[in-house]
Design a protein around this motif. Structure first.
Motif, PDB file in Angstrom:
ATOM      1  N   ALA A   1       0.861  -1.181   0.000  1.00 30.11           N
ATOM      2  CA  ALA A   1       0.000   0.000   0.000  1.00 30.11           C
ATOM      3  C   ALA A   1       0.897   1.230   0.000  1.00 30.11           C
ATOM      4  O   ALA A   1       1.898   1.286   0.717  1.00 30.11           O
ATOM      5  CB  ALA A   1      -0.917  -0.011   1.216  1.00 30.11           C
ATOM      6  N   ASP A   2       0.510   2.210  -0.805  1.00 27.31           N
ATOM      7  CA  ASP A   2       1.312   3.416  -0.949  1.00 27.31           C
ATOM      8  C   ASP A   2       0.389   4.626  -0.840  1.00 27.31           C
ATOM      9  O   ASP A   2      -0.307   4.959  -1.802  1.00 27.31           O
ATOM     10  CB  ASP A   2       2.033   3.395  -2.298  1.00 27.31           C
ATOM     11  N   GLY A   3       0.363   5.233   0.317  1.00 23.92           N
ATOM     12  CA  GLY A   3      -0.425   6.441   0.501  1.00 23.92           C
ATOM     13  C   GLY A   3      -1.766   6.206   1.175  1.00 23.92           C
ATOM     14  O   GLY A   3      -2.173   5.082   1.438  1.00 23.92           O
ATOM     15  N   VAL A   4      -2.437   7.311   1.429  1.00 23.72           N
ATOM     16  CA  VAL A   4      -3.686   7.317   2.183  1.00 23.72           C
ATOM     17  C   VAL A   4      -4.790   6.534   1.470  1.00 23.72           C
ATOM     18  O   VAL A   4      -5.521   5.759   2.088  1.00 23.72           O
ATOM     19  CB  VAL A   4      -4.135   8.772   2.462  1.00 23.72           C
ATOM     20  N   ALA A   5      -4.917   6.703   0.166  1.00 20.13           N
ATOM     21  CA  ALA A   5      -5.973   6.011  -0.581  1.00 20.13           C
ATOM     22  C   ALA A   5      -5.777   4.493  -0.538  1.00 20.13           C
ATOM     23  O   ALA A   5      -6.744   3.747  -0.348  1.00 20.13           O
ATOM     24  CB  ALA A   5      -6.024   6.510  -2.020  1.00 20.13           C
ATOM     25  N   ASP A   6      -4.537   4.039  -0.711  1.00 22.23           N
ATOM     26  CA  ASP A   6      -4.264   2.602  -0.638  1.00 22.23           C
ATOM     27  C   ASP A   6      -4.572   2.049   0.749  1.00 22.23           C
ATOM     28  O   ASP A   6      -5.140   0.964   0.882  1.00 22.23           O
ATOM     29  CB  ASP A   6      -2.803   2.307  -0.982  1.00 22.23           C
ATOM     30  N   LEU A   7      -4.166   2.784   1.788  1.00 21.90           N
ATOM     31  CA  LEU A   7      -4.461   2.320   3.148  1.00 21.90           C
ATOM     32  C   LEU A   7      -5.960   2.263   3.399  1.00 21.90           C
ATOM     33  O   LEU A   7      -6.462   1.330   4.040  1.00 21.90           O
ATOM     34  CB  LEU A   7      -3.770   3.205   4.185  1.00 21.90           C
TER      35      LEU A   7
END
Length: 164
Positions: A18-24
């Motif tokens: 996961a890379d970044g807020v959207a992925d999390l």
């Protein structure tokens, strides 16, 4: 790209960190869907302090570019990533369970922990998934016991052997 596996068509699965807020947010939404809404393991969410720790890695599995599953992994001792790791919160949405996404998610977690110097990975595996994990090289290390209120078996895999 689809591939033929034992007479069935399998969609292409890709796993990534996961890379970044959207992925999390996507990662947590899939876990919530499986562990809260579907299985009722947790009342409201399965988010815990491990999710906030910088050593914890969140993985997303995609089938034909669509997020369908996740897994979380972390070193048991964050100051010693060359020791034991834990994989947990493996979740695949129902509509992706026949896509074969679980296997690449587990293999990605194992390969990632090995690449980061880990020695062994453990997981508390729901009894229904024991055979799946055994086929991927995991070994049961305990009799079934309750973990988050559901029978699980502790399993592990030697990361160096798995990476070879």
């Amino acid at each position: 790209m689809n591939t033929q596996v034992r007479g069935r068509t399998r969609n292409s699965a890709v796993c990534r960190l996961a890379d970044g807020v959207a992925d999390l947010a996507t990662h947590h939404a899939i876990r919530r869907s499986v562990f809260v809404q579907e299985q009722g393991v947790f009342a409201e969410h399965d988010h815990d302090s491990r999710d906030e720790h910088p050593a914890t890695l969140h993985v997303i599995g995609l089938v034909d570019g669509v997020p369908g599953g996740v897994v979380r992994l972390f070193p048991l001792d964050p100051d010693n990533p060359s020791g034991d790791w834990q994989g947990d919160r493996l979740a695949v949405l129902p509509e992706f369970r026949t896509s074969g996404l679980g296997r690449p998610l587990v293999r990605f977690a194992v390969a990632t922990a090995a690449r980061l110097g880990g020695h062994r990975m453990i997981a508390h595996v729901q009894l229904a998934n024991r055979t799946f994990f055994r086929r991927l090289g995991w070994v049961p290390r305990s009799e079934p016991e309750l973990y988050v209120g559901i029978p699980h078996v502790l399993m592990d895999i030697d990361l160096a052997a798995a990476a070879a």
